[in-house]
Write a protein that holds these residues in place. Structure first.
Motif, mmCIF file in Angstrom:
data_model
loop_
_atom_site.group_PDB
_atom_site.id
_atom_site.type_symbol
_atom_site.label_atom_id
_atom_site.label_comp_id
_atom_site.label_asym_id
_atom_site.label_seq_id
_atom_site.Cartn_x
_atom_site.Cartn_y
_atom_site.Cartn_z
ATOM 1 N N VAL A 186 0.811 -1.222 0.000
ATOM 2 C CA VAL A 186 0.000 0.000 0.000
ATOM 3 C C VAL A 186 0.843 1.271 0.000
ATOM 4 O O VAL A 186 0.330 2.350 -0.279
ATOM 5 N N LEU B 240 -9.052 -2.084 -2.456
ATOM 6 C CA LEU B 240 -9.086 -2.995 -1.311
ATOM 7 C C LEU B 240 -10.523 -3.254 -0.877
ATOM 8 O O LEU B 240 -10.941 -4.413 -0.701
ATOM 9 N N ALA C 243 -5.651 -7.091 -1.122
ATOM 10 C CA ALA C 243 -4.621 -6.496 -1.980
ATOM 11 C C ALA C 243 -4.103 -7.490 -3.010
ATOM 12 O O ALA C 243 -3.708 -7.093 -4.112
#
Length: 433
Positions: free
Chosen positions: A290, A347, A368
């Motif tokens: 992320v 997500l 993810a």
């Protein structure tokens, strides 16, 4: 290193098993004694790219194991003890491992298989790390288990410490998922929350250095990864995947990555199988992250992933770190893999999609992997016919806030069946008949 410490590392290893011989830098190969599990590589740290250590054995792991008889062994990760640091008979175990590998055609991502680690005892892949780490903690004579965690690692450390009869201190932060904090406390852990996330490392580090607490998680920065003995447990995911495909490994494995512990462990496991001749190759690995830290290092060629703060927090708190690790970067480079940066909207979408289409509720971090596969299929990096394994690291029950915000409120119905049908149409788009 004292003779006593060396013996403690070998005490619970059968005569037909390899024993830990050293801890080796994942990057430069420098060797350290087996009791240096709370350190990183001093040579790489001096070069500005701190790197984790991994376990080296005095013989080839698995060399005495009959591949055809594995299925007859106990159905936990410890049936692979010929590749691990201790025998199954002496392991601290709650029945972890041997999780299902499920085909997921309804996702529309091609030939994708979900390795569902939410079926572990504390509902996450961290049980493999905790079982292996706490097993060795007991052999080293540790008196206290310590973890710094947003959730999964702390819950697993607490559960396995309880099984081993050892006290456990978990440092978390204010705002951590309430179900995860409750889970840590349910297993008897002494949980301490801090306002500043960085204080977790400072406090745990003091406990490790001053009192000899045994760390299962990272506790200093820049982070290099978790306890090397714990990471050996992640190798068993690779063994299980290879066995499930009759030793014809998939082309790709995609993992949600924070510090890359499971990424490195799986890669090491696949490499060991290839060295034995049980498989012919190692899959290419993908880090779904992320922060974009690992992706930036892959693009630049730098030896150390940079610190990449986000403008807003990620809903995937368990992979929310701003900086990746050398061990993750090394795996991607050696396996010919890549890294994909995933945003919150993707997500949330995949949390809902995987649950609704495959009947598996993933935590946000696990989602993810599917967002990364979608991206890599679309741009042609992963071929349309390539087989892909997606590691689903934990259950969505670990943090229910994601699903609560991703879906509309549950409607309240008054009246009869006609009102119910109207609500199903208006809220869910369902039309009877």
């Amino acid at each position: 290193m004292s003779r006593l410490t060396l013996q403690s590392a070998r005490a619970n290893v059968r005569a037909d098993m390899p024993a830990p011989a050293a801890l080796v830098c994942v990057r430069c190969g420098s060797r350290l004694p087996v009791d240096r599990y709370a350190e990183d590589c001093p040579a790489c740290r001096a070069r500005g790219a701190p790197a984790n250590l991994t376990v080296a054995y005095d013989a080839i792991p698995g060399r005495e194991l009959d591949r055809e008889k594995i299925a007859n062994r106990p159905s936990t990760m410890w049936r692979w003890d010929s590749f691990l640091c201790s025998s199954a008979a002496d392991a601290v175990s709650l029945g972890e491992g041997n999780t299902p590998l499920l085909h997921a055609p309804a996702l529309g991502l091609g030939d994708v298989w979900i390795k569902d680690e939410s079926r572990n005892p504390t509902w996450s892949f961290k049980d493999r790390l905790a079982s292996s780490a706490v097993t060795m903690a007991r052999q080293f004579g540790a008196r206290v288990i310590a973890s710094s965690s947003s959730g999964n690692a702390g819950a697993a450390a607490a559960a396995y410490a309880a099984k081993a009869g050892l006290p456990c201190v978990v440092f978390t932060f204010v705002g951590a998922s309430p179900p995860l904090v409750a889970q840590m406390r349910a297993y008897g852990a002494m949980v301490v929350a801090v306002e500043d996330k960085a204080d977790r490392w400072r406090l745990q580090s003091a406990g490790v250095r001053e009192f000899g607490w045994y760390p299962t998680s990272p506790f200093f920065g820049p982070v290099v990864g978790s306890n090397p003995y714990g990471m050996e447990g992640y190798k068993t995911i690779a063994y299980e995947v290879a066995e499930a495909f009759d030793w014809d490994v998939p082309e790709w494995c995609v993992l949600p990555v924070c510090y890359g512990d499971a990424l490195y462990g799986m890669w090491k496991g696949f490499e060991e199988l290839k060295a034995l001749g049980w498989t012919q190759r190692t899959p290419r690995l993908v880090a779904a992250e992320v922060s974009g830290s690992i992706a930036a290092a892959m693009a630049s060629g730098e030896p150390m992933p940079p610190d990449r703060p986000r403008n807003a927090p990620s809903i995937a708190t368990s992979i929310g770190a701003n900086q990746g690790t050398v061990q993750a970067l090394e795996v991607l480079r050696r396996s010919g893999g890549t890294a994909v940066t995933v945003e919150n909207d993707a997500l949330a979408r995949w949390v809902v999609t995987v649950g609704a289409r495959e009947g598996i509720w993933p935590e946000a971090a696990s989602a993810a992997t599917f967002a990364a596969i979608e991206h890599l299929r679309a741009n042609g990096t992963i071929e349309s016919d390539a087989r892909v394994v997606a590691l689903l690291t934990a259950s969505g029950l670990k943090d229910t806030a994601v699903i609560e915000t991703a879906l509309p409120p549950t409607p309240v119905v008054a009246g009869g069946l006609s009102e119910v049908l109207g609500t199903l149409r208006d809220v869910y788009g369902y039309r009877h008949g």
